[in-house]
Design a protein around this motif. Structure first.
Motif, PDB file in Angstrom:
ATOM      1  N   PHE A  75      33.457  24.965  82.378  1.00 35.30           N
ATOM      2  CA  PHE A  75      33.028  23.745  81.684  1.00 35.30           C
ATOM      3  C   PHE A  75      33.040  22.534  82.622  1.00 35.30           C
ATOM      4  O   PHE A  75      33.136  21.399  82.159  1.00 35.30           O
ATOM      5  CB  PHE A  75      33.942  23.475  80.482  1.00 35.30           C
ATOM      6  CG  PHE A  75      33.839  24.504  79.386  1.00 35.30           C
ATOM      7  CD1 PHE A  75      32.883  24.402  78.400  1.00 35.30           C
ATOM      8  CD2 PHE A  75      34.712  25.582  79.357  1.00 35.30           C
ATOM      9  CE1 PHE A  75      32.792  25.349  77.385  1.00 35.30           C
ATOM     10  CE2 PHE A  75      34.642  26.533  78.355  1.00 35.30           C
ATOM     11  CZ  PHE A  75      33.670  26.422  77.365  1.00 35.30           C
ATOM     12  N   LEU A  78      32.295  15.721  76.715  1.00 37.83           N
ATOM     13  CA  LEU A  78      33.257  16.506  75.946  1.00 37.83           C
ATOM     14  C   LEU A  78      34.539  15.693  75.780  1.00 37.83           C
ATOM     15  O   LEU A  78      35.219  15.381  76.754  1.00 37.83           O
ATOM     16  CB  LEU A  78      33.541  17.815  76.686  1.00 37.83           C
ATOM     17  CG  LEU A  78      34.239  18.938  75.945  1.00 37.83           C
ATOM     18  CD1 LEU A  78      33.441  19.371  74.722  1.00 37.83           C
ATOM     19  CD2 LEU A  78      34.453  20.119  76.884  1.00 37.83           C
ATOM     20  N   CYS A 106      26.715  20.873  81.591  1.00 35.06           N
ATOM     21  CA  CYS A 106      26.139  20.587  80.275  1.00 35.06           C
ATOM     22  C   CYS A 106      26.595  19.177  79.893  1.00 35.06           C
ATOM     23  O   CYS A 106      27.562  18.986  79.130  1.00 35.06           O
ATOM     24  CB  CYS A 106      26.601  21.616  79.243  1.00 35.06           C
ATOM     25  SG  CYS A 106      25.933  23.271  79.518  1.00 35.06           S
ATOM     26  N   THR A 107      25.932  18.193  80.438  1.00 29.90           N
ATOM     27  CA  THR A 107      26.401  16.813  80.409  1.00 29.90           C
ATOM     28  C   THR A 107      26.346  16.156  79.037  1.00 29.90           C
ATOM     29  O   THR A 107      26.908  15.071  78.851  1.00 29.90           O
ATOM     30  CB  THR A 107      25.620  15.966  81.417  1.00 29.90           C
ATOM     31  OG1 THR A 107      24.213  16.141  81.193  1.00 29.90           O
ATOM     32  CG2 THR A 107      25.935  16.395  82.845  1.00 29.90           C
ATOM     33  N   THR A 151      21.072  20.146  79.748  1.00 33.52           N
ATOM     34  CA  THR A 151      21.402  18.777  79.346  1.00 33.52           C
ATOM     35  C   THR A 151      20.983  18.477  77.912  1.00 33.52           C
ATOM     36  O   THR A 151      21.027  17.325  77.474  1.00 33.52           O
ATOM     37  CB  THR A 151      20.748  17.765  80.297  1.00 33.52           C
ATOM     38  OG1 THR A 151      19.325  17.960  80.283  1.00 33.52           O
ATOM     39  CG2 THR A 151      21.261  17.941  81.719  1.00 33.52           C
ATOM     40  N   LEU A 195      27.136  18.081  76.197  1.00 35.68           N
ATOM     41  CA  LEU A 195      27.941  18.919  75.315  1.00 35.68           C
ATOM     42  C   LEU A 195      29.133  18.119  74.802  1.00 35.68           C
ATOM     43  O   LEU A 195      29.953  17.624  75.580  1.00 35.68           O
ATOM     44  CB  LEU A 195      28.425  20.166  76.065  1.00 35.68           C
ATOM     45  CG  LEU A 195      29.300  21.141  75.262  1.00 35.68           C
ATOM     46  CD1 LEU A 195      28.544  21.683  74.054  1.00 35.68           C
ATOM     47  CD2 LEU A 195      29.774  22.280  76.163  1.00 35.68           C
ATOM     48  N   CYS A 233      35.383  16.447  83.432  1.00 39.65           N
ATOM     49  CA  CYS A 233      35.018  16.195  82.041  1.00 39.65           C
ATOM     50  C   CYS A 233      35.540  14.795  81.734  1.00 39.65           C
ATOM     51  O   CYS A 233      36.623  14.618  81.145  1.00 39.65           O
ATOM     52  CB  CYS A 233      35.636  17.242  81.114  1.00 39.65           C
ATOM     53  SG  CYS A 233      34.967  18.906  81.360  1.00 39.65           S
ATOM     54  N   CYS A 266      31.252  18.620  82.126  1.00 40.58           N
ATOM     55  CA  CYS A 266      30.753  18.400  80.762  1.00 40.58           C
ATOM     56  C   CYS A 266      31.202  16.988  80.380  1.00 40.58           C
ATOM     57  O   CYS A 266      32.247  16.792  79.739  1.00 40.58           O
ATOM     58  CB  CYS A 266      31.307  19.449  79.807  1.00 40.58           C
ATOM     59  SG  CYS A 266      30.612  21.099  80.074  1.00 40.58           S
ATOM     60  N   PHE A 282      29.074  26.984  81.308  1.00 42.09           N
ATOM     61  CA  PHE A 282      28.620  25.734  80.703  1.00 42.09           C
ATOM     62  C   PHE A 282      28.663  24.565  81.690  1.00 42.09           C
ATOM     63  O   PHE A 282      28.593  23.405  81.277  1.00 42.09           O
ATOM     64  CB  PHE A 282      29.479  25.398  79.479  1.00 42.09           C
ATOM     65  CG  PHE A 282      29.374  26.397  78.358  1.00 42.09           C
ATOM     66  CD1 PHE A 282      28.365  26.306  77.419  1.00 42.09           C
ATOM     67  CD2 PHE A 282      30.280  27.447  78.267  1.00 42.09           C
ATOM     68  CE1 PHE A 282      28.269  27.236  76.387  1.00 42.09           C
ATOM     69  CE2 PHE A 282      30.198  28.379  77.236  1.00 42.09           C
ATOM     70  CZ  PHE A 282      29.178  28.274  76.298  1.00 42.09           C
TER      71      PHE A 282
END
Length: 296
Positions: free
Chosen positions: A188, A194, A168-169, A146, A171, A215, A191, A165
């Motif tokens: 991903f 993003l 990966c909050t 994170t 990113l 996302c 994320c 990934f």
């Protein structure tokens, strides 16, 4: 050249046939190649060790397969052991790498301080004095991180493995990756910050299941590869702000765009695609969740 003086041979994926007597002896020989290629077929038919360079299943002559964390195989007696793992590099590129072939390696997981927000995945890395191309990002390499906000993907990376990934909050930006060929499932997923994905690689073939699901800030997607042939189930599902998708490929089919790939995206998402595929793609994308898609 005879294999009595060779310990290994790397065969490109575009080689479609190998002569019956290409190697006079298979003793202690390892063939490096690609899954489903002529190299793999030749190795299997002649009981030769085979190491897949694209993450597929390798084989060993006269013994069971020993798959390594990097996707290769451990080959006793050859110049490549398949399980060399080292933490190397400095600054934002410091990480643990695993060899996956005679000259390739995987970025297995970061080894940087917890406060680092920008990550660099290098083109090459030196392990035990030998230079390897970094062609993989390992499964779950950054999962749940994170802290990171930006990732620069090396120009030799071909495969981003499953969950690399995921979660990966924070990113926000992805750059590089001009050789990217495969994005595996959940790569991903979630994320949440993003906003824009610009996949510049002209070699991208596949986007896996759930690859960019949830996302929730994603507004635009650009895929420049004309080789893209598959989009996995729910690959972009739940991205309610996704309102612009630009595609260069003409190779997508209803059977290769999986269930709910675009379910839950912006109601009037605009897809830009090659003109000759507009009508066909409109049907495909609507069937895969983009109910009011505009394709032009």
């Amino acid at each position: 050249m005879t294999s009595s003086t060779m310990r290994s041979a790397t065969i490109p994926k575009n080689v479609t046939s190998i002569g019956e007597d290409a190697f006079e002896s298979s003793e202690d020989l390892t063939i490096y190649g690609y899954t489903g290629s002529a190299a793999q077929v030749y190795a299997q038919e002649n009981n030769i060790r085979f190491v897949a360079l694209d993450g597929g299943q390798g084989t060993q002559s006269g013994s069971s397969t020993q798959k390594t964390p990097g996707g290769g195989t451990g080959n006793s007696g050859s110049s490549y052991t398949g399980d060399v793992r080292r933490t190397v590099g400095s600054g934002a590129s410091r990480a643990t790498y695993t060899t996956t072939g005679p000259d390739t390696a995987e970025y297995s997981f970061p080894a940087v301080a917890s406060g680092v927000t920008e990550i660099v995945i290098p083109d090459t890395v030196i392990i035990n004095g030998r230079r390897y191309k970094v062609t993989y990002v390992g499964s779950n390499a950054f999962a749940g991180n994170t802290t990171i906000t930006k990732v620069s993907i090396g120009n030799n990376v071909q495969t981003i493995r499953s969950g690399a990934f995921a979660g990966c909050t924070n990113l926000k930006k992805i750059t590089g990756g001009k050789s990217l060929t495969y994005i595996y499932e959940r790569a991903f997923e979630n994320c949440a910050k993003l906003k824009k994905v610009n996949l510049t690689s002209k070699s991208l073939i596949s986007i896996g299941d759930y690859a960019f699901r949830k996302c929730t800030s994603l507004k635009s997607l650009t895929v420049k590869s004309k080789k893209l042939t598959s989009i996995g189930k729910q690959a972009f599902a739940g991205n309610k702000k996704l309102k612009k998708v630009t595609l260069s490929t003409t190779k997508l089919k209803k059977s290769s765009v999986k269930a709910k790939a675009f379910k839950g995206i912006a109601k009037k998402c605009v897809f830009k695609a090659p003109a000759k595929k507009a009508a066909a793609y409109k049907k495909i994308f609507k069937a895969r969740g983009a109910k009011k898609a505009v394709v032009k």
